[in-house]
Motif scaffolding. Sequence first.
Motif, PDB file in Angstrom:
ATOM      1  N   GLU A 294     -27.682  37.403  34.677  1.00 45.05           N
ATOM      2  CA  GLU A 294     -27.111  38.142  35.810  1.00 45.05           C
ATOM      3  C   GLU A 294     -26.333  37.223  36.745  1.00 45.05           C
ATOM      4  O   GLU A 294     -25.318  37.615  37.321  1.00 45.05           O
ATOM      5  CB  GLU A 294     -28.192  38.911  36.568  1.00 45.05           C
ATOM      6  N   THR A 295     -26.802  35.992  36.894  1.00 48.07           N
ATOM      7  CA  THR A 295     -26.111  35.018  37.751  1.00 48.07           C
ATOM      8  C   THR A 295     -24.763  34.645  37.148  1.00 48.07           C
ATOM      9  O   THR A 295     -23.752  34.559  37.854  1.00 48.07           O
ATOM     10  CB  THR A 295     -26.980  33.760  37.956  1.00 48.07           C
TER      11      THR A 295
ATOM     12  N   LYS B 141     -22.998  36.526  35.106  1.00 47.67           N
ATOM     13  CA  LYS B 141     -22.145  37.701  35.260  1.00 47.67           C
ATOM     14  C   LYS B 141     -21.568  37.774  36.672  1.00 47.67           C
ATOM     15  O   LYS B 141     -20.378  38.022  36.860  1.00 47.67           O
ATOM     16  CB  LYS B 141     -22.930  38.990  34.979  1.00 47.67           C
ATOM     17  N   SER B 142     -22.408  37.563  37.655  1.00 45.19           N
ATOM     18  CA  SER B 142     -21.979  37.636  39.048  1.00 45.19           C
ATOM     19  C   SER B 142     -20.938  36.563  39.368  1.00 45.19           C
ATOM     20  O   SER B 142     -19.910  36.839  39.986  1.00 45.19           O
ATOM     21  CB  SER B 142     -23.191  37.480  39.971  1.00 45.19           C
ATOM     22  N   ARG B 143     -21.186  35.341  38.913  1.00 47.76           N
ATOM     23  CA  ARG B 143     -20.239  34.249  39.183  1.00 47.76           C
ATOM     24  C   ARG B 143     -18.899  34.486  38.493  1.00 47.76           C
ATOM     25  O   ARG B 143     -17.848  34.215  39.076  1.00 47.76           O
ATOM     26  CB  ARG B 143     -20.836  32.916  38.749  1.00 47.76           C
TER      27      ARG B 143
ATOM     28  N   TYR C 270     -17.634  37.410  37.655  1.00 50.27           N
ATOM     29  CA  TYR C 270     -16.994  38.534  38.338  1.00 50.27           C
ATOM     30  C   TYR C 270     -16.310  38.056  39.618  1.00 50.27           C
ATOM     31  O   TYR C 270     -15.152  38.388  39.884  1.00 50.27           O
ATOM     32  CB  TYR C 270     -18.031  39.619  38.663  1.00 50.27           C
ATOM     33  N   GLN C 271     -17.051  37.276  40.421  1.00 54.07           N
ATOM     34  CA  GLN C 271     -16.489  36.769  41.671  1.00 54.07           C
ATOM     35  C   GLN C 271     -15.287  35.853  41.395  1.00 54.07           C
ATOM     36  O   GLN C 271     -14.276  35.901  42.111  1.00 54.07           O
ATOM     37  CB  GLN C 271     -17.556  36.004  42.472  1.00 54.07           C
TER      38      GLN C 271
END
Length: 153
Positions: free
Chosen positions: A127-128, A130-132, A134-135
């Motif tokens: 999830e980390t 994916k988040s990084r 995406y950002q």
Amino acid sequence: MSRRDRTAGEVLVRRLFAEHGAALLAYATRLSGDRARAEEIVRETLLRAWSAGAALSEDRGAVRAHLFPIVRAVATEQGVPGVPAGPMEMLVAVGALPPEQREALNQLYFQGRDVKEAAASLGLEAETVKSRSYQALRRLREALRAAEPTGVS
């Protein structure tokens, strides 16, 4: 212009086309979406390059690096919409990313790893990653939009 200068110019343009024409035409076609228009863009690019002849006596890679921005400028001047960011704009935008976001993109897009593999490589949760990523992609889009030439839609 003397006949000798004209002949030297023709030789230079022919050499440039022989060495770089296929790559320039492919790039111009991607920008314009039209082969005939791309040929016009390449013709104008080679004429401009010939006019600036001094910069063309360098090695092949340097010459190509000089020609591609000319193709992009000519395409923009001819009203080709949606001219994508050039390599320099992309490098600047990627370089401005926080290191953890840049590394997530590196793992996913340049190393060819999926999210699970990237997470394992980085020692993070999926999830980390994916988040990084995406950002990072969001920041790149914003930076590249800001770098677009004005007047081009």
